[in-house]
Design a protein around this motif. Structure first.
Motif: not given
Length: 173
Positions: A130-153
């Motif tokens: 997944i990349r930043e901006g990809d849509d998931l079923y109940d949200g999307d990917v906000v940002s990808i850091g060095a050790n974490e992924v932030v989602f907006k659910q």
């Protein structure tokens, strides 16, 4: 000589008790008076009709329904897991069908076009990129850091102040 005053006191007590109890024992039990309804008065509602009405209410099959009117249902436990959004049919295949709560971050890669995260769904054997901006079923990917992924659910709770929440998934070692 001393026993005489005791005997007199006991005799007086028994005599007083007998005098008090005599009128009560002499009375015959009163029979309850029955009143017949007058011919001109209508008889009260039929008991069978009342019971049939109660059975119709209890067993009529209508059941109970609750209209929340935009409020939280007070009959559902707050400790239960939140409801998952549902589609009419099966969820789509691939990344658009993944729920944020179901994924685990298994890898993060740096590419010339930005960071890419590798996630795996808990109930599937496949992993996805997944990349930043990809849509998931109940949200999307906000940002990808060095050790974490932030989602907006997206939150389906009408009492929530914001219609979404941020979920941070750390890279699993």
């Amino acid at each position: 000589m001393r026993s005489r005053p005791r005997q007199r006191a006991a005799s007086a007590s028994l005599l007083a008790l007998a005098l008090l109890a005599a009128p009560v024992l002499a009375q015959e039990p009163a029979e309850p008076q029955r009143q017949e309804p007058a011919a001109s008065e209508p008889a009260g509602p039929d008991i069978d009709a009342i019971l049939e009405g109660d059975e119709e209410v209890l067993f009529g099959g209508g059941g109970y329904s609750y209209d929340p009117g935009g409020r939280r249902d007070p009959f559902k436990s707050l400790l239960d897991a939140r409801e998952r959004p549902e589609l009419d049919g099966p969820r789509p295949e691939g990344v658009p069908g993944l729920l944020i709560d179901e994924v685990a971050v298994t890898g993060i890669f740096r590419t010339p076009r930005g960071r890419v995260a590798q996630v795996q769904a808990s109930d599937k054997d496949k992993s996805y990129l997944i990349r930043e901006g990809d849509d998931l079923y109940d949200g999307d990917v906000v940002s990808i850091g060095a050790n974490e992924v932030v989602f907006k659910q997206i939150v389906q709770d009408p009492t929530a102040l914001k219609p979404f929440r941020e979920v941070v998934k750390k890279l699993s070692p």
